[in-house]
Design an enzyme around this catalytic site. Structure first.
Site, PDB file in Angstrom:
ATOM      1  N   ASP A  28      53.390  32.052  51.974  1.00 39.71           N
ATOM      2  CA  ASP A  28      52.972  33.123  51.064  1.00 39.71           C
ATOM      3  C   ASP A  28      53.686  34.399  51.495  1.00 39.71           C
ATOM      4  O   ASP A  28      53.909  34.617  52.694  1.00 39.71           O
ATOM      5  CB  ASP A  28      51.447  33.313  51.116  1.00 39.71           C
ATOM      6  CG  ASP A  28      50.920  34.056  49.894  1.00 39.71           C
ATOM      7  OD1 ASP A  28      50.226  33.419  49.074  1.00 39.71           O
ATOM      8  OD2 ASP A  28      51.210  35.267  49.750  1.00 39.71           O
ATOM      9  N   THR A 119      49.598  27.003  36.454  1.00 35.06           N
ATOM     10  CA  THR A 119      49.388  26.844  35.004  1.00 35.06           C
ATOM     11  C   THR A 119      50.423  27.685  34.267  1.00 35.06           C
ATOM     12  O   THR A 119      50.458  28.908  34.440  1.00 35.06           O
ATOM     13  CB  THR A 119      47.970  27.311  34.622  1.00 35.06           C
ATOM     14  OG1 THR A 119      47.048  26.572  35.415  1.00 35.06           O
ATOM     15  CG2 THR A 119      47.680  27.070  33.163  1.00 35.06           C
ATOM     16  N   GLU A 147      46.705  20.947  38.063  1.00 34.90           N
ATOM     17  CA  GLU A 147      45.529  20.875  38.938  1.00 34.90           C
ATOM     18  C   GLU A 147      44.316  21.312  38.128  1.00 34.90           C
ATOM     19  O   GLU A 147      44.388  22.285  37.383  1.00 34.90           O
ATOM     20  CB  GLU A 147      45.769  21.851  40.101  1.00 34.90           C
ATOM     21  CG  GLU A 147      44.648  21.996  41.062  1.00 34.90           C
ATOM     22  CD  GLU A 147      44.350  20.692  41.764  1.00 34.90           C
ATOM     23  OE1 GLU A 147      45.257  20.135  42.393  1.00 34.90           O
ATOM     24  OE2 GLU A 147      43.200  20.235  41.655  1.00 34.90           O
ATOM     25  N   PHE A 148      43.204  20.616  38.278  1.00 41.07           N
ATOM     26  CA  PHE A 148      42.040  20.923  37.449  1.00 41.07           C
ATOM     27  C   PHE A 148      40.847  21.416  38.263  1.00 41.07           C
ATOM     28  O   PHE A 148      39.707  21.317  37.829  1.00 41.07           O
ATOM     29  CB  PHE A 148      41.643  19.680  36.636  1.00 41.07           C
ATOM     30  CG  PHE A 148      42.768  19.127  35.816  1.00 41.07           C
ATOM     31  CD1 PHE A 148      43.065  19.680  34.576  1.00 41.07           C
ATOM     32  CD2 PHE A 148      43.561  18.092  36.290  1.00 41.07           C
ATOM     33  CE1 PHE A 148      44.124  19.183  33.817  1.00 41.07           C
ATOM     34  CE2 PHE A 148      44.612  17.586  35.539  1.00 41.07           C
ATOM     35  CZ  PHE A 148      44.894  18.135  34.297  1.00 41.07           C
ATOM     36  N   ARG A 150      37.846  23.365  40.063  1.00 40.42           N
ATOM     37  CA  ARG A 150      36.944  24.459  39.676  1.00 40.42           C
ATOM     38  C   ARG A 150      36.571  25.242  40.920  1.00 40.42           C
ATOM     39  O   ARG A 150      36.390  24.647  41.997  1.00 40.42           O
ATOM     40  CB  ARG A 150      35.652  23.892  39.068  1.00 40.42           C
ATOM     41  CG  ARG A 150      35.831  23.243  37.727  1.00 40.42           C
ATOM     42  CD  ARG A 150      34.672  22.335  37.424  1.00 40.42           C
ATOM     43  NE  ARG A 150      34.584  21.259  38.417  1.00 40.42           N
ATOM     44  CZ  ARG A 150      33.615  20.363  38.472  1.00 40.42           C
ATOM     45  NH1 ARG A 150      32.611  20.422  37.630  1.00 40.42           N
ATOM     46  NH2 ARG A 150      33.609  19.417  39.380  1.00 40.42           N
ATOM     47  N   GLU A 151      36.421  26.550  40.776  1.00 46.03           N
ATOM     48  CA  GLU A 151      35.983  27.348  41.915  1.00 46.03           C
ATOM     49  C   GLU A 151      34.555  26.936  42.260  1.00 46.03           C
ATOM     50  O   GLU A 151      33.769  26.602  41.389  1.00 46.03           O
ATOM     51  CB  GLU A 151      36.070  28.831  41.564  1.00 46.03           C
ATOM     52  CG  GLU A 151      37.505  29.223  41.297  1.00 46.03           C
ATOM     53  CD  GLU A 151      37.711  30.710  41.117  1.00 46.03           C
ATOM     54  OE1 GLU A 151      36.837  31.492  41.515  1.00 46.03           O
ATOM     55  OE2 GLU A 151      38.773  31.078  40.599  1.00 46.03           O
ATOM     56  N   LEU A 249      27.917  23.006  27.614  1.00 49.52           N
ATOM     57  CA  LEU A 249      27.226  23.416  26.381  1.00 49.52           C
ATOM     58  C   LEU A 249      26.108  24.384  26.712  1.00 49.52           C
ATOM     59  O   LEU A 249      25.126  24.458  25.987  1.00 49.52           O
ATOM     60  CB  LEU A 249      26.651  22.189  25.660  1.00 49.52           C
ATOM     61  CG  LEU A 249      27.534  21.450  24.657  1.00 49.52           C
ATOM     62  CD1 LEU A 249      26.711  20.405  23.901  1.00 49.52           C
ATOM     63  CD2 LEU A 249      28.185  22.405  23.656  1.00 49.52           C
ATOM     64  N   CYS A 259      40.840  31.655  35.032  1.00 45.26           N
ATOM     65  CA  CYS A 259      41.560  30.628  34.265  1.00 45.26           C
ATOM     66  C   CYS A 259      41.259  30.643  32.776  1.00 45.26           C
ATOM     67  O   CYS A 259      42.140  30.934  31.973  1.00 45.26           O
ATOM     68  CB  CYS A 259      41.251  29.244  34.833  1.00 45.26           C
ATOM     69  SG  CYS A 259      41.963  29.011  36.458  1.00 45.26           S
ATOM     70  N   LYS A 321      30.823  33.155  38.190  1.00 47.04           N
ATOM     71  CA  LYS A 321      29.912  32.016  38.259  1.00 47.04           C
ATOM     72  C   LYS A 321      29.373  31.928  39.680  1.00 47.04           C
ATOM     73  O   LYS A 321      29.940  32.549  40.593  1.00 47.04           O
ATOM     74  CB  LYS A 321      30.604  30.723  37.835  1.00 47.04           C
ATOM     75  CG  LYS A 321      31.674  30.220  38.789  1.00 47.04           C
ATOM     76  CD  LYS A 321      32.153  28.873  38.287  1.00 47.04           C
ATOM     77  CE  LYS A 321      33.003  28.156  39.297  1.00 47.04           C
ATOM     78  NZ  LYS A 321      33.476  26.872  38.804  1.00 47.04           N
TER      79      LYS A 321
HETATM   80  C1  UDX Z   1      38.045  26.195  35.046  1.00 46.95           C
HETATM   81  C2  UDX Z   1      38.153  24.704  34.701  1.00 46.95           C
HETATM   82  O1  UDX Z   1      36.837  24.124  34.661  1.00 46.95           O
HETATM   83  C3  UDX Z   1      39.012  23.995  35.729  1.00 46.95           C
HETATM   84  O2  UDX Z   1      39.172  22.622  35.366  1.00 46.95           O
HETATM   85  C4  UDX Z   1      40.364  24.682  35.795  1.00 46.95           C
HETATM   86  O3  UDX Z   1      41.171  24.080  36.798  1.00 46.95           O
HETATM   87  C5  UDX Z   1      40.206  26.161  36.094  1.00 46.95           C
HETATM   88  O4  UDX Z   1      39.340  26.760  35.122  1.00 46.95           O
HETATM   89  P1  UDX Z   1      36.637  27.648  36.807  1.00 46.95           P
HETATM   90  O5  UDX Z   1      37.388  28.847  36.329  1.00 46.95           O
HETATM   91  O6  UDX Z   1      36.431  27.475  38.271  1.00 46.95           O
HETATM   92  O7  UDX Z   1      37.363  26.301  36.292  1.00 46.95           O
HETATM   93  O8  UDX Z   1      35.215  27.725  36.119  1.00 46.95           O
HETATM   94  P2  UDX Z   1      34.258  26.769  35.286  1.00 46.95           P
HETATM   95  O9  UDX Z   1      33.296  26.070  36.154  1.00 46.95           O
HETATM   96  O10 UDX Z   1      35.043  25.928  34.352  1.00 46.95           O
HETATM   97  O11 UDX Z   1      33.435  27.861  34.455  1.00 46.95           O
HETATM   98  C6  UDX Z   1      34.118  28.809  33.637  1.00 46.95           C
HETATM   99  C7  UDX Z   1      33.184  29.800  33.026  1.00 46.95           C
HETATM  100  O12 UDX Z   1      32.473  29.197  31.945  1.00 46.95           O
HETATM  101  C8  UDX Z   1      32.131  30.382  33.952  1.00 46.95           C
HETATM  102  O13 UDX Z   1      32.074  31.773  33.729  1.00 46.95           O
HETATM  103  C9  UDX Z   1      30.854  29.698  33.522  1.00 46.95           C
HETATM  104  O14 UDX Z   1      29.729  30.508  33.749  1.00 46.95           O
HETATM  105  C10 UDX Z   1      31.098  29.514  32.035  1.00 46.95           C
HETATM  106  N1  UDX Z   1      30.339  28.389  31.448  1.00 46.95           N
HETATM  107  C11 UDX Z   1      30.572  27.113  31.844  1.00 46.95           C
HETATM  108  C12 UDX Z   1      29.387  28.639  30.460  1.00 46.95           C
HETATM  109  O15 UDX Z   1      29.151  29.795  30.077  1.00 46.95           O
HETATM  110  N2  UDX Z   1      28.715  27.581  29.909  1.00 46.95           N
HETATM  111  C13 UDX Z   1      28.919  26.295  30.271  1.00 46.95           C
HETATM  112  O16 UDX Z   1      28.273  25.400  29.729  1.00 46.95           O
HETATM  113  C14 UDX Z   1      29.876  26.059  31.287  1.00 46.95           C
END
Ligand code: UDX
Length: 434
Positions: A28, A119, A147-148, A150-151, A249, A259, A321
């Site tokens: 980095d 991405t 890569e998928f 989630r945080e 949902l 993301c 989140k």
């Molecule tokens: C997301 C994708 O899930 C992941 O596959 C990708 O690699 C990166 O982007 P992330 O950003 O970590 O991951 O968050 P995620 O868990 O997907 O939640 C995204 C946002 O959606 C959060 O703010 C969460 O609160 C919101 N959310 C999620 C809702 O409001 N309702 C839901 O039902 C699910």
């Protein structure tokens, strides 16, 4: 192998690779980040990652450096640098990807396989391969492997992914990557081998779908609010249909993070560049619905309090989140700032994100102790569903505030219990107000 870029994606990927037994050099340009990782410290909050880092350091499977120079060329190099949103058009900034690629071109051999994980807008890989090959003076082996993760569950998502997607122009590169992931593939993880543009698109398409699902249920919440229906029950009822599914949902104040919001905007911008903007123009509505939910909370707060000026409001949670200190495009932080703009005195509490907030947004009053934060508040808003907020005792908590009024922005509180303790509870998309 080598991992370039030690943000969320790169740091997690480097440690996941070490967990599989690979020897990893993380690179980095930020020397503070490199020093701290060599000392066993991760600069962001991600459960389990620091333990994995210390294990990998003690097993001498990882080291971190700012220089791209290696004692011998890496067999595989992963590009994990950021692609932030640039300007108002929403397109992604590719300068870090191209800069990393060009510097890398001088450090790789014709046998090295360079793998993009960032991405990116579709078409980036082809441009990157051309630019890198020109600088290197030989054709670069380039593959794309989205890569998928989630945080909050990043390491687990990397080690036990739903699928592995490999996009390549040649068998040599895809074989190398399958070798890298052998332990994961041997466990039966589905492998999808595709062409490179498809691999680039998979990631943005997946995120666009997820964002659309959240905005769909939030659109239903808007309808529920004007009809007296209940969006939570509605989600349950439609979610039993396996074709719809009950994940993603949950209605509330919507999606944020590094993301989903950025990726849908970049997708629209790229599609417009390609003359196919109409195909994904619905994503602008997805974005608009998402922002409207934030505005709705501000409107509700004003309606309930008569006016916002000098009213005391507590925002529970700031990260986008739970189990994360990431506040990028956080709905909770955005609402707190909108309330502040409207003249309210906003106190913010978060189990981990206050440190990350630092001295940004000085008008927000920080309080680390929840009971102190609650004192004298006219309105409480639950913005991030941390477990400690879900577990709050409404009776004890009610004794601290000035006015027992709460907006549940995530629909996680037990409505009956809070109402029984004398609270007026407003749940988004639900006709449950007392
Ligand atoms: C997301 C994708 O899930 C992941 O596959 C990708 O690699 C990166 O982007 P992330 O950003 O970590 O991951 O968050 P995620 O868990 O997907 O939640 C995204 C946002 O959606 C959060 O703010 C969460 O609160 C919101 N959310 C999620 C809702 O409001 N309702 C839901 O039902 C699910």
């Amino acid at each position: 192998m080598c991992v370039v870029g030690l943000g969320y994606l790169g740091a997690t990927h480097a440690l996941a690779m070490a967990k599989l037994g690979h020897e990893v050099v993380g690179i980095d340009i930020d020397s503070t980040k490199v020093e701290s990782m060599n000392a066993g410290k991760i600069s962001f909050h991600e459960p389990g990652l620091e333990v994995a880092l210390r294990e990998a350091l003690s097993e001498k499977l990882v080291r971190f450096q700012t220089s791209f120079e290696m004692t011998e060329p890496a067999e595989v190099v992963f590009i994990c640098v950021g692609t932030p949103q640039t300007g108002s058009g929403g397109s992604a900034d590719m300068s870090f990807v191209f800069a990393a690629g060009e510097t890398l071109s001088k450090a790789v051999s014709p046998e090295t396989v360079v793998v993009g994980k960032s991405t990116v807008p579709v078409g980036t890989a082809a441009a990157l391969r051309n630019r890198m090959s020109k600088v290197a003076g030989f054709p670069i082996h380039l593959a794309w492997n989205p890569e998928f993760l989630r945080e909050g569950t990043a390491l687990e998502d990397s080690l036990k992914p739903d699928r592995i997607v490999i996009g390549s122009w040649d068998d040599y590169s895809s074989h190398k990557l399958k070798d890298v992931y052998k332990p994961i593939l041997d466990e039966g993880t589905p492998l999808v081998e595709v062409d490179v543009p498809t691999a680039e698109l998979v990631k943005v398409a997946a995120n666009a779908f997820l964002a659309t699902k959240v905005s769909f249920i939030n659109a239903m919440a808007e309808i529920a609010e004007v009809t007296g229906a209940d969006a939570v029950e509605l989600a349950k009822a439609i979610g039993y249909d396996e074709r719809i599914g009950n994940e993603f949902l949950r209605n509330g104040i919507g999606f944020g993070g590094g993301c989903l919001p950025k990726d849908i905007r970049a997708f629209v911008a790229r599609a417009e560049e390609l003359g196919a903007g109409e195909a994904v123009s619905f994503l602008k509505d997805v974005d608009a619905i998402n922002r409207r939910r934030r505005a709705r909370v501000v409107t509700l707060a004003a309606q309930e309090l008569g006016e916002l000026k000098n009213k005391k409001v507590l925002m529970l949670g700031l990260s986008f989140k739970p189990d994360s200190d990431d506040m990028r495009d956080s709905p909770a932080l955005d609402i707190a700032l909108q309330l502040d703009q409207a003249g309210a005195q906003v106190t913010v509490h978060d189990p981990v994100a206050l440190g990350e907030l630092g001295d940004k947004h000085p008008a927000l009053i920080r309080e680390q102790i929840l009971s102190a934060a609650a004192k004298g508040q006219d309105l409480v808003i639950l913005g991030t569903e941390w477990s400690e907020y879900r577990a709050l005792d409404p009776t004890a908590f009610g004794k601290l505030v000035a006015n027992k009024l709460i907006i549940d922005g995530r629909n996680v509180l037990d409505v009956a219990a809070w109402q029984a303790a004398g609270w007026r509870l407003i749940a988004l998309g639900r006709n449950v107000h007392n």
